[in-house]
Design an enzyme around this catalytic site. Structure first.
Site, PDB file in Angstrom:
ATOM      1  CG  ASN A   7      71.777   9.122  -5.640  1.00 42.44           C
ATOM      2  OD1 ASN A   7      72.677  10.050  -6.839  1.00 42.44           O
ATOM      3  ND2 ASN A   7      72.621  10.115  -4.756  1.00 42.44           N
ATOM      4  NE  ARG A  91      72.648  14.053  -4.363  1.00 41.41           N
ATOM      5  CZ  ARG A  91      73.638  14.234  -5.030  1.00 41.41           C
ATOM      6  NH1 ARG A  91      74.072  13.055  -4.770  1.00 41.41           N
ATOM      7  NH2 ARG A  91      74.292  15.101  -4.337  1.00 41.41           N
ATOM      8  CG  HIS A 181      75.995  18.609   0.041  1.00 39.30           C
ATOM      9  ND1 HIS A 181      77.272  19.563   0.082  1.00 39.30           N
ATOM     10  CD2 HIS A 181      76.621  17.946  -0.444  1.00 39.30           C
ATOM     11  CE1 HIS A 181      77.981  18.829  -0.322  1.00 39.30           C
ATOM     12  NE2 HIS A 181      78.056  17.441  -0.163  1.00 39.30           N
ATOM     13  NE  ARG A 242      84.210  17.644  -4.843  1.00 39.58           N
ATOM     14  CZ  ARG A 242      83.361  17.115  -4.588  1.00 39.58           C
ATOM     15  NH1 ARG A 242      82.521  17.931  -3.632  1.00 39.58           N
ATOM     16  NH2 ARG A 242      81.604  16.451  -5.710  1.00 39.58           N
ATOM     17  CD  GLU A 385      72.139  14.641   1.582  1.00 42.61           C
ATOM     18  OE1 GLU A 385      73.029  13.503   1.849  1.00 42.61           O
ATOM     19  OE2 GLU A 385      72.901  14.804   0.386  1.00 42.61           O
TER      20      GLU A 385
END
Ligand code: ADP
Length: 403
Positions: A7, A91, A181, A242, A385
């Protein structure tokens, strides 16, 4: 078969090495400060302490070399040589409308990932750098696979993914909801179906990935039907830093009244808003909880706003799917913060949702936390993940290795 999962971020690179015969993690770690100086943190499942060293990394290729050096290290490593890495899974954040599934990386795939750069410049550029670094260090014979955050959501219909702005902007720029996601939503939904002993194709699920970044997905018959993140990860729930969904007119208002450019305002909406912006305390729910215990009203407001948004989205997805069989909580907040789970599910008995306070006490454990009579199951399922990336990589690389 050993699979290395990568990643890659702009100055960091996370890795995990899996033995896919046992699905066990053989080693994992993180390269940081790539292009600045370089730092490696490495963990072996056979040791309690971590390996932490400054290792010069002028670029991502140096980082990959450092990862391989430590993976084959006699004391800290897990394999005897680089040849023992059979395939690499990357990823990749944005696959646009090109990818509805994971793919073997070819020159055409790289071109398509490049074409998605305008949609996610902060992510796709470093993801591509990670891919070329692996190619440079490991050569062309090790299959590399791309697993996209957006792919799982490509099953959405235009009714869910279109924004009601002039249609030409979709045609010209591909402005639409993509969702993110995806690997996490896919993983926890499959786990939930297994725990229920029912095929995914029969189930209506709502998966709540609540972490520093948060998104919720309505999964109808195994397919992503709607999701809360949008064109970018800024849409949907208020998150750590956010803002989530806001009236877009606020942006031009702030530009005018604060003398800022649209880019500066978007930066504030990404990095200084959400839990941090409201509370003024922190983006981290552990800090919010501590502040709330001290009587901090703004921390309480921030958390209540988060809970309320999760509730509203769950409600809208129940309506959209015409029911729900299970709600799943995952990621840092969903797995660990019992008060978020409790508050989200409070007063939802009329939908058949009721959490058992005793079962809800646990943290980070895969379990059913609903009371026995509840019609809708509520699960906590730690996400993984990296395992999804490793599994997809195995599936796509194996036929190539047999040739
Ligand atoms: P990311 O989106 O960066 O992958 P994670 O899913 O790891 O984030 O979630 C990180 C967040 O999870 C932290 O910022 C914090 O808010 C929350 N978190 C982690 N542990 C706990 C805990 N024990 N209690 C409450 N919240 C927690």
């Amino acid at each position: 078969m050993n699979v290395l999962v990568i990643n890659a971020g702009s100055s960091s690179l996370k890795y995990q090495l899996f033995d896919m015969d046992t699905k066990k993690v053989l080693a994992k770690g993180l390269c940081e400060r790539i292009g600045i100086d370089g730092r490696l943190t490495h963990q072996s499942p056979f040791k309690d302490e971590k390996y932490k060293e400054n290792v010069p990394m002028k670029d991502h290729a140096d980082a990959i070399r450092a990862v391989i050096d430590i993976l084959i290290d006699k004391e800290w490593g897990a394999i005897s040589s680089m040849d023992k890495i059979d395939a690499v899974g990357h990823r990749v954040v944005h696959g646009g409308e090109f990818f509805a599934d994971s793919v073997v990386i070819t020159d055409d795939v790289i071109k398509a990932i490049e074409a998605c750069i305008p949609l996610a410049p902060l992510h796709n550029v470093p993801n591509l750098t990670g891919i070329s670094a692996c190619k440079e260090v490991m050569g062309d014979n090790v299959p590399q696979i791309a697993v996209f955050d957006t792919a799982f959501h490509q099953t959405m219909d235009p009714v869910e993914y279109m924004y009601a702005i002039p249609y030409e902007y979709y045609e010209k720029y591909k402005i639409r909801r993509y969702g993110f996601h995806g690997t996490s939503h896919k993983y926890v939904s499959a786990q939930a179906a297994e725990m229920m002993g029912r095929p995914l194709e029969e189930l209506k699920l709502i998966t709540c990935h609540l972490g520093n970044g948060s998104s919720i997905t309505a999964i109808n018959k195994g397919k992503s039907m709607d999701t809360s993140m949008g064109f970018t990860p800024l849409d949907g729930l208020p998150m750590g830093t956010r803002a989530g969904n806001i009236d877009p007119a606020i942006i031009s208002f702030l530009c005018e009244n604060e003398g800022k450019t649209a880019e500066e305002v978007i930066n504030i909406l990404n990095k200084k808003s959400g839990m941090l912006g409201i509370s003024g305390v922190s983006s981290d729910f552990r800090d919010l909880d501590a502040a709330i215990n001290e009587g901090d009203e703004r921390a309480k407001l921030a958390k209540n706003m988060f809970v309320n948004s999760v509730k509203k989205i769950i409600g809208s997805y129940v309506a959209e799917m015409g029911g729900v069989d299970a709600i799943i909580f995952t990621a840092g907040v969903g797995e660990n913060d019992r008060s978020v789970r409790w508050d989200v599910c409070e007063h939802m008995e009329y939908l058949g949702i009721k959490i058992d306070p005793e079962k809800n006490k646990y943290r980070g454990r895969q379990m059913d936390i609903s009371i026995d009579w509840a019609r809708v199951r509520v699960f906590v399922i730690p996400t993984n993940e990296e395992l999804v990336i490793a599994e997809d990589t195995k599936k796509l690389a194996e036929p190539l290795l047999k040739k």
